[in-house]
Enzyme design. Structure first.
Site, short mmCIF file in Angstrom:
data_model
loop_
_atom_site.label_atom_id
_atom_site.label_comp_id
_atom_site.label_asym_id
_atom_site.label_seq_id
_atom_site.Cartn_x
_atom_site.Cartn_y
_atom_site.Cartn_z
N ASP A 1 -2.55 -1.49 -3.57
CA ASP A 1 -3.85 -0.98 -3.66
C ASP A 1 -3.91 -0.12 -4.81
O ASP A 1 -5.17 0.10 -5.52
CB ASP A 1 -3.83 -0.07 -2.21
CG ASP A 1 -2.46 1.14 -2.20
OD1 ASP A 1 -1.62 0.51 -3.17
OD2 ASP A 1 -2.46 1.77 -1.32
N SER B 1 0.80 -1.02 -0.01
CA SER B 1 0.00 -0.07 0.14
C SER B 1 1.13 1.32 0.00
O SER B 1 2.20 1.15 0.45
CB SER B 1 -0.67 0.06 1.30
OG SER B 1 -1.56 1.22 1.44
N HIS B 2 0.35 2.40 -0.28
CA HIS B 2 0.93 3.70 -0.37
C HIS B 2 1.05 4.14 0.98
O HIS B 2 1.94 4.97 1.43
CB HIS B 2 0.36 4.83 -1.33
CG HIS B 2 0.44 4.56 -2.71
ND1 HIS B 2 0.24 3.51 -3.32
CD2 HIS B 2 1.12 5.40 -3.54
CE1 HIS B 2 0.54 3.49 -4.61
NE2 HIS B 2 1.14 4.83 -4.89
N SER B 3 0.33 3.36 1.71
CA SER B 3 0.44 4.07 3.07
C SER B 3 0.46 2.89 4.30
O SER B 3 0.01 1.95 4.23
CB SER B 3 -1.05 4.50 3.61
OG SER B 3 -1.04 4.76 5.25
N SER C 1 0.75 2.49 -9.17
CA SER C 1 1.99 2.64 -8.95
C SER C 1 2.49 1.41 -8.15
O SER C 1 3.72 0.90 -8.15
CB SER C 1 2.67 3.78 -8.46
OG SER C 1 1.95 4.21 -7.08
#
Length: 224
Positions: free
Chosen positions: A64, A9-11, A67
């Site tokens: 997610d 995930s980006h987070s 990218s």
């Protein structure tokens, strides 16, 4: 051999939250959270994902955003050809796909089955089914029972996962209120709460044993 899951995930908080949620339903499955950049920002990290993948034998990777998918694809492309077949990238929504894959992995499912479970979250399961329910053998024993839910959570989250894991241990097809009881997402979508009646139908060579076990689990309150 248990199949690992890798959550990209980006987070960092999102990745860790998904791991925590799925871990409640599949406590024996190794789930790796790979969230954020190397410096803790929003984004993805090639190096951290590569390290997580290296720490697995076979794994399904879930991402997610676009990218994150690109990062995962690049990491897999850098692997040897033999390793590429052991690390599979799922085309699935990250939360629902992770939960479905985790439950399948908890039951000892092979890599292809875990990948298929993840991708079933977008309605593209390749499992052999008919009208969403496992195909039963002609002239096989059939059992039907109706039971009332007595546990506080009904058939949500963990209780639903307990039902699915038990149903998967039997060869017979199992439905709950007409829905495939071997699909976590379908069972949870029923939205059955405490006090609701559930109608089980089991068809197959071990139908009677399966029904006895499923009714016993339900009447026990799914261990709550």
């Amino acid at each position: 051999m248990s199949i690992d899951l890798v959550i990209v995930s980006h987070s960092a908080k999102i990745a860790e939250g998904i791991v925590e949620l799925a871990g409640q339903m599949a406590p024996d499955v190794r789930i790796h959270a790979v969230g954020g950049t190397d410096d803790g920002g929003i984004g993805t990290s090639f190096d951290r994902l590569e390290a997580a993948v290296a720490n697995t034998e076979e794994a399904v990777v879930l991402c997610d955003l676009g990218s994150a998918v690109m990062t995962a694809e690049t990491v897999i492309e850098f692997l040897d050809e033999d390793r590429q077949s052991q690390i599979r990238l799922a085309d699935a929504p990250i939360v629902e796909g992770t939960i479905a894959a985790a439950v399948q992995a908890q039951t000892g499912g092979a890599l292809a089955a875990v990948l298929d479970a993840a991708e079933s979250a977008r309605g593209s399961s390749a499992a052999t089914t008919q009208d969403g329910v496992g195909v039963a053998v002609d002239d096989a024993p059939v059992a039907e029972r109706t039971v009332r839910l007595t546990n506080e959570a009904g058939l949500h989250a963990r209780p639903a996962s307990e039902l699915v894991k038990l149903a998967m241990t039997f060869e017979s097809s199992v439905t709950v209120n007409g829905t495939d009881a071997k699909s976590l997402l379908k069972v949870m979508a029923l939205g059955l709460s405490k006090g609701a009646e559930v109608s089980y139908r089991v068809e197959g060579p071990d139908a009677l044993a399966a029904m006895d076990a499923i009714v016993a689990l339900t009447e026990s309150g799914f261990g709550e």
